[in-house]
Write an enzyme that holds these catalytic residues in place. Structure first.
Site, short mmCIF file in Angstrom:
data_model
loop_
_atom_site.label_atom_id
_atom_site.label_comp_id
_atom_site.label_asym_id
_atom_site.label_seq_id
_atom_site.Cartn_x
_atom_site.Cartn_y
_atom_site.Cartn_z
N LYS A 13 34.28 89.58 92.72
CA LYS A 13 35.35 90.56 92.96
C LYS A 13 36.72 89.96 92.62
O LYS A 13 37.57 90.63 92.05
CB LYS A 13 35.36 91.02 94.42
CG LYS A 13 34.09 91.73 94.87
CD LYS A 13 34.22 92.33 96.26
CE LYS A 13 34.43 91.34 97.36
NZ LYS A 13 33.30 90.44 97.63
N ARG A 127 30.36 76.93 93.74
CA ARG A 127 31.80 77.24 93.77
C ARG A 127 32.60 76.08 94.36
O ARG A 127 32.20 75.50 95.37
CB ARG A 127 32.03 78.52 94.58
CG ARG A 127 33.50 78.92 94.63
CD ARG A 127 33.69 80.39 94.78
NE ARG A 127 33.36 80.88 96.10
CZ ARG A 127 33.52 82.14 96.46
NH1 ARG A 127 33.99 83.03 95.60
NH2 ARG A 127 33.19 82.52 97.67
N ARG A 160 34.43 75.33 99.77
CA ARG A 160 34.93 76.08 100.92
C ARG A 160 33.91 75.95 102.05
O ARG A 160 32.70 76.04 101.80
CB ARG A 160 35.08 77.56 100.54
CG ARG A 160 36.49 77.98 100.24
CD ARG A 160 36.56 79.31 99.56
NE ARG A 160 35.98 80.41 100.33
CZ ARG A 160 36.01 81.68 99.94
NH1 ARG A 160 36.60 82.01 98.80
NH2 ARG A 160 35.48 82.62 100.66
P1 AMP Z 1 36.54 86.54 100.93
O1 AMP Z 1 37.39 85.53 100.26
O2 AMP Z 1 36.90 87.96 100.58
O3 AMP Z 1 35.07 86.28 100.76
O4 AMP Z 1 36.85 86.42 102.50
C1 AMP Z 1 36.63 85.23 103.21
C2 AMP Z 1 36.52 85.52 104.69
O5 AMP Z 1 37.73 86.12 105.16
C3 AMP Z 1 35.42 86.49 105.08
O6 AMP Z 1 34.16 85.88 105.19
C4 AMP Z 1 35.95 86.99 106.43
O7 AMP Z 1 35.75 86.03 107.44
C5 AMP Z 1 37.44 87.08 106.17
N1 AMP Z 1 37.81 88.43 105.66
C6 AMP Z 1 38.33 88.72 104.44
N2 AMP Z 1 38.54 90.05 104.31
C7 AMP Z 1 38.12 90.60 105.48
C8 AMP Z 1 38.05 91.93 105.97
N3 AMP Z 1 38.44 92.98 105.22
N4 AMP Z 1 37.57 92.11 107.21
C9 AMP Z 1 37.18 91.09 107.99
N5 AMP Z 1 37.19 89.81 107.59
C10 AMP Z 1 37.67 89.55 106.35
#
Ligand code: AMP
Length: 213
Positions: A13, A127, A160
Site C-alpha cells: 500500500k 523488509r 521493524r
Molecule cells: P502500517 O504501517 O500501516 O502497517 O501500520 C503499523 C501499525 O500502526 C499497525 O500495525 C497498527 O498498530 C498501527 N496503525 C496504523 N494505522 C492504524 C489504524 N488505522 N488503526 C489502528 N492502528 C493503526
C-alpha cells in the site's frame, strides 16, 4: 480524487500510494507513518501507539479517527488525498463516512491490494527500514545500494519490530478479523476495485494507471 488503500500489512500500500501521490500530486496520508514519526519524536501519541504497534495490534479507534479527521481538514487535502492504512476497522470506516457526509465529500476509489498470506509473510520477513528517516527497503526486491545502510541518510537499517515473524502472524490475524470486512463495505458503496498485488510493482503501477486514468 479521494482514494483509500486497502490490503493486508505488507501488500505494498505504501509503495503504490507513493506512486499515486507523485502522479496526482495529492497528499499520501499513512497513519502508520504518522505513528512512527511520533514515536521517533517521543510524543505522547507516539508512546501510546507504540505499545499496540509492537504487538501487532491496532491502535484504539479514538486515537486514529481524530488524527485523520484533523489531517483531512488541512488545505492540501482539498484537491484529494490517498489514505493508506486508514480505515482499518468498521468503526473507523463509519466515522470516515460520517465525516465525509458532514463535509459534503466522498471516496472515489477504494483500492484493494490483494495478496495471499504466504506472499505477505515472505515479503515482510525481508523488509528493512531506516530508523532515522523512515525509508523502506527489501533484502531481495528493493535492496539498498550498500548492504544494511540507508541510501537516503546513511543510517543502519533495522527490521521493524512489528515485522518480526510472530508479530506478522498477529497482524495478519487482526487484518482478517478487523479490516477485511471493509472490502465488502466499500464494494457495497460501488467504489471498490480489486488489484492483484502479486504481479510485481511495475505491473501494479500499470493496472493503477488504467484504472484511474
Ligand atoms: P502500517 O504501517 O500501516 O502497517 O501500520 C503499523 C501499525 O500502526 C499497525 O500495525 C497498527 O498498530 C498501527 N496503525 C496504523 N494505522 C492504524 C489504524 N488505522 N488503526 C489502528 N492502528 C493503526
Amino acid at each position: 480524487m479521494n482514494i483509500i488503500m486497502l490490503g493486508a500489512p505488507g501488500a505494498g500500500k505504501g509503495t503504490f500510494s507513493a506512486y499515486l501521490e507523485n502522479k496526482y500530486q495529492v497528499p499520501h496520508i499513512a497513519t502508520g507513518d504518522i505513528f512512527r514519526e511520533n514515536i521517533r519524536n517521543n510524543t505522547e501519541l507516539g508512546a501510546k501507539a507504540k505499545s499496540y504497534m509492537d504487538k501487532g495490534e491496532l491502535v484504539p479507534d479514538e486515537l486514529v479517527v481524530s488524527l485523520v479527521v484533523d489531517r483531512l481538514a488541512k488545505d492540501d487535502c482539498k484537491k484529494g488525498y490517498i489514505l493508506d492504512g486508514f480505515p482499518r476497522t468498521m468503526p473507523q470506516a463509519e466515522a470516515l463516512s460520517a465525516e465525509l457526509e458532514r463535509t459534503g465529500s466522498k471516496i472515489d476509489y477504494a483500492l484493494n491490494i490483494d495478496c495471499p498470506d504466504d506472499f505477505i509473510v515472505e515479503r515482510m520477513s525481508g523488509r528493512r527500514v531506516c530508523p532515522k528517516c523512515g525509508a523502506s527497503y527489501h533484502l531481495v526486491n528493493v535492496p539498498p545500494k550498500t548492504e544494511g545502510i540507508c541510501d537516503e541518510c546513511g543510517s543502519e537499517l533495522i527490521q521493524r519490530k512489528d515485522d518480526a515473524p510472530e508479530t506478522v502472524a498477529n497482524r495478519l490475524k487482526v487484518y482478517h478479523t478487523e479490516t477485511q470486512p471493509l472490502i465488502d463495505y466499500y464494494r457495497e458503496q460501488g467504489v471498490l476495485e480489486d488489484v492483484d498485488g502479486t504481479i510485481g510493482r511495475d505491473n501494479v503501477f500499470a493496472v493503477l494507471d488504467k484504472l484511474l486514468g
